[in-house]
Design a protein around this motif. Structure first.
Motif, PDB file in Angstrom:
ATOM      1  N   ILE A  72       0.877  -1.178   0.000  1.00 58.66           N
ATOM      2  CA  ILE A  72       0.000   0.000   0.000  1.00 58.66           C
ATOM      3  C   ILE A  72       0.905   1.215   0.000  1.00 58.66           C
ATOM      4  N   GLY A  73       1.005   1.865  -1.135  1.00 55.27           N
ATOM      5  CA  GLY A  73       1.990   2.931  -1.271  1.00 55.27           C
ATOM      6  C   GLY A  73       3.372   2.339  -1.097  1.00 55.27           C
ATOM      7  N   ASP A  74       4.167   2.913  -0.193  1.00 54.74           N
ATOM      8  CA  ASP A  74       5.506   2.381   0.056  1.00 54.74           C
ATOM      9  C   ASP A  74       5.543   1.450   1.266  1.00 54.74           C
ATOM     10  N   LYS A  75       4.361   1.045   1.760  1.00 54.86           N
ATOM     11  CA  LYS A  75       4.292   0.172   2.930  1.00 54.86           C
ATOM     12  C   LYS A  75       4.057  -1.276   2.520  1.00 54.86           C
ATOM     13  N   LYS A  76       4.798  -2.175   3.157  1.00 57.30           N
ATOM     14  CA  LYS A  76       4.607  -3.610   2.957  1.00 57.30           C
ATOM     15  C   LYS A  76       3.704  -4.138   4.066  1.00 57.30           C
ATOM     16  N   VAL A  77       2.646  -4.850   3.666  1.00 58.50           N
ATOM     17  CA  VAL A  77       1.684  -5.416   4.606  1.00 58.50           C
ATOM     18  C   VAL A  77       1.792  -6.936   4.543  1.00 58.50           C
ATOM     19  N   TYR A  78       2.104  -7.534   5.667  1.00 58.43           N
ATOM     20  CA  TYR A  78       2.334  -8.982   5.763  1.00 58.43           C
ATOM     21  C   TYR A  78       1.197  -9.597   6.567  1.00 58.43           C
ATOM     22  N   GLY A  79       0.477 -10.530   5.953  1.00 63.46           N
ATOM     23  CA  GLY A  79      -0.663 -11.136   6.608  1.00 63.46           C
ATOM     24  C   GLY A  79      -0.517 -12.636   6.776  1.00 63.46           C
ATOM     25  N   PHE A  80      -1.044 -13.157   7.870  1.00 63.79           N
ATOM     26  CA  PHE A  80      -1.017 -14.591   8.185  1.00 63.79           C
ATOM     27  C   PHE A  80      -2.183 -14.840   9.128  1.00 63.79           C
ATOM     28  N   HIS A  81      -2.460 -16.112   9.444  1.00 59.22           N
ATOM     29  CA  HIS A  81      -3.640 -16.383  10.260  1.00 59.22           C
ATOM     30  C   HIS A  81      -3.385 -16.212  11.755  1.00 59.22           C
ATOM     31  N   ALA A  82      -2.368 -16.880  12.296  1.00 59.65           N
ATOM     32  CA  ALA A  82      -2.085 -16.819  13.739  1.00 59.65           C
ATOM     33  C   ALA A  82      -0.709 -16.223  14.002  1.00 59.65           C
ATOM     34  N   THR A  83       0.343 -16.865  13.491  1.00 57.88           N
ATOM     35  CA  THR A  83       1.688 -16.294  13.434  1.00 57.88           C
ATOM     36  C   THR A  83       2.297 -16.722  12.092  1.00 57.88           C
ATOM     37  N   PRO A  84       3.429 -16.156  11.708  1.00 54.39           N
ATOM     38  CA  PRO A  84       4.050 -16.587  10.459  1.00 54.39           C
ATOM     39  C   PRO A  84       4.454 -18.058  10.454  1.00 54.39           C
ATOM     40  N   ASP A  85       4.639 -18.658  11.621  1.00 54.22           N
ATOM     41  CA  ASP A  85       5.115 -20.037  11.710  1.00 54.22           C
ATOM     42  C   ASP A  85       4.054 -21.030  12.170  1.00 54.22           C
ATOM     43  N   SER A  86       2.874 -20.558  12.508  1.00 53.93           N
ATOM     44  CA  SER A  86       1.869 -21.453  13.092  1.00 53.93           C
ATOM     45  C   SER A  86       0.461 -20.990  12.739  1.00 53.93           C
ATOM     46  N   LEU A  87      -0.415 -21.979  12.494  1.00 56.61           N
ATOM     47  CA  LEU A  87      -1.834 -21.689  12.330  1.00 56.61           C
ATOM     48  C   LEU A  87      -2.563 -21.687  13.669  1.00 56.61           C
ATOM     49  N   PHE A  88      -1.877 -22.085  14.734  1.00 57.21           N
ATOM     50  CA  PHE A  88      -2.548 -22.354  16.004  1.00 57.21           C
ATOM     51  C   PHE A  88      -2.090 -21.479  17.172  1.00 57.21           C
ATOM     52  N   GLU A  89      -0.898 -20.906  17.108  1.00 58.26           N
ATOM     53  CA  GLU A  89      -0.372 -20.156  18.248  1.00 58.26           C
ATOM     54  C   GLU A  89      -1.265 -18.957  18.562  1.00 58.26           C
ATOM     55  N   VAL A  90      -1.477 -18.713  19.853  1.00 59.53           N
ATOM     56  CA  VAL A  90      -2.324 -17.611  20.291  1.00 59.53           C
ATOM     57  C   VAL A  90      -1.443 -16.440  20.736  1.00 59.53           C
ATOM     58  N   VAL A  91      -1.582 -15.310  20.065  1.00 59.53           N
ATOM     59  CA  VAL A  91      -0.874 -14.084  20.433  1.00 59.53           C
ATOM     60  C   VAL A  91      -1.925 -13.072  20.862  1.00 59.53           C
ATOM     61  N   LYS A  92      -1.960 -12.783  22.151  1.00 59.18           N
ATOM     62  CA  LYS A  92      -3.042 -11.988  22.723  1.00 59.18           C
ATOM     63  C   LYS A  92      -2.806 -10.483  22.558  1.00 59.18           C
ATOM     64  N   PRO A  93      -3.879  -9.695  22.618  1.00 58.99           N
ATOM     65  CA  PRO A  93      -3.742  -8.238  22.472  1.00 58.99           C
ATOM     66  C   PRO A  93      -2.861  -7.595  23.532  1.00 58.99           C
ATOM     67  N   ASP A  94      -2.820  -8.183  24.740  1.00 57.46           N
ATOM     68  CA  ASP A  94      -2.021  -7.595  25.814  1.00 57.46           C
ATOM     69  C   ASP A  94      -0.632  -8.219  25.935  1.00 57.46           C
ATOM     70  N   SER A  95      -0.188  -8.939  24.904  1.00 61.06           N
ATOM     71  CA  SER A  95       1.175  -9.469  24.901  1.00 61.06           C
ATOM     72  C   SER A  95       2.180  -8.324  24.998  1.00 61.06           C
TER      73      SER A  95
END
Length: 235
Positions: free
Chosen positions: A114-137
């Motif tokens: 988006i413009g000069d910004k790179k946006v990287y998307g994944f489901h849970a983490t780049p290495d896992s479909l299952f790992e939970v990363v909470k908002p207050d991490s």
């Protein structure tokens, strides 16, 4: 340039249709889907068909993996695995062989600009479909779980069904929330719009009573449980 990121539809086509209608009003250039399309909702087939008609980038979520290869011991609490396997079997029975092949072959990451910004998307983490990363991490935990594998300006994920936006080291980490099964005590559907100014969370009201009725009309195996999530926005 504006991109709408959606995820965690979970077979709730009523919520998905409301979100897609809202997106039409937002002058969006593209839609990107970050997984969990069918499992745990009354209309897996309709939800998947709506997503496929978008001709949008789509990646795999943990629930998409569950649909195609089953729920393995250790991936969910032992006390709910029998219940969830019943839901998985019901979901699979609604889908075609072509649908299953589509879900099986989905990639696990997506990158957009988006413009000069790179946006990287994944489901849970780049290495896992299952790992939970909470908002207050902590910032450090977010760096390790989310930001170390790929250099980007904006990191987006789904999975936890709880939307938030955080800024770390001049970069942005954000969660989309859930279109069809929110856990943030707000029953509205949630998605994210990203433009050159950064991510913005959007909330969309939809006909929850209609979605609940579909659970019972379609004889969904855990209709009471899912209906309660629809109404309260919490599991």
């Amino acid at each position: 340039m504006s991109i709408a990121y959606i995820s965690d539809i979970h077979g709730n086509a009523t919520a998905l249709e409301a979100v897609l209608e809202d997106i039409k009003q937002q002058n969006i250039d593209q839609i990107v889907v970050l997984g969990d399309l069918c499992f745990r909702g009354p209309e897996p087939k309709k939800s998947l068909d709506l997503i496929r008609k978008l001709d949008a980038p789509v990646i795999k979520g943990n629930a998409d993996a569950w649909v195609t290869r089953g729920i393995r011991i250790g991936e969910v609490p032992e006390k709910v695995i029998k219940m969830m396997r019943e839901e998985q079997e019901w979901t699979c029975a609604q889908l075609t062989d072509d649908d299953m092949s589509y879900l099986r072959e989905l990639p696990e990451q997506v990158t957009e600009s988006i413009g000069d910004k790179k946006v990287y998307g994944f489901h849970a983490t780049p290495d896992s479909l299952f790992e939970v990363v909470k908002p207050d991490s902590s910032d450090e935990d977010l760096r390790k779980a989310i930001m170390e594998k790929e250099e980007a300006d904006i990191y987006l994920y789904g999975h936890i069904h709880t939307p938030y936006v955080r800024h770390i080291d001049g970069k942005t980490v954000a969660n989309l929330g859930s279109v069809g099964l929110p856990f943030d005590e707000d029953p509205r559907a949630s998605y994210l719009i990203v433009n050159e100014e950064g991510p913005e969370i959007r909330k969309v009201s939809y006909d929850i009573d209609q979605a609940v009725q579909k659970l019972y009309d379609h004889d969904y195996p855990q209709a009471d449980l899912v209906a309660n999530v629809y109404r309260t926005g919490k599991l």
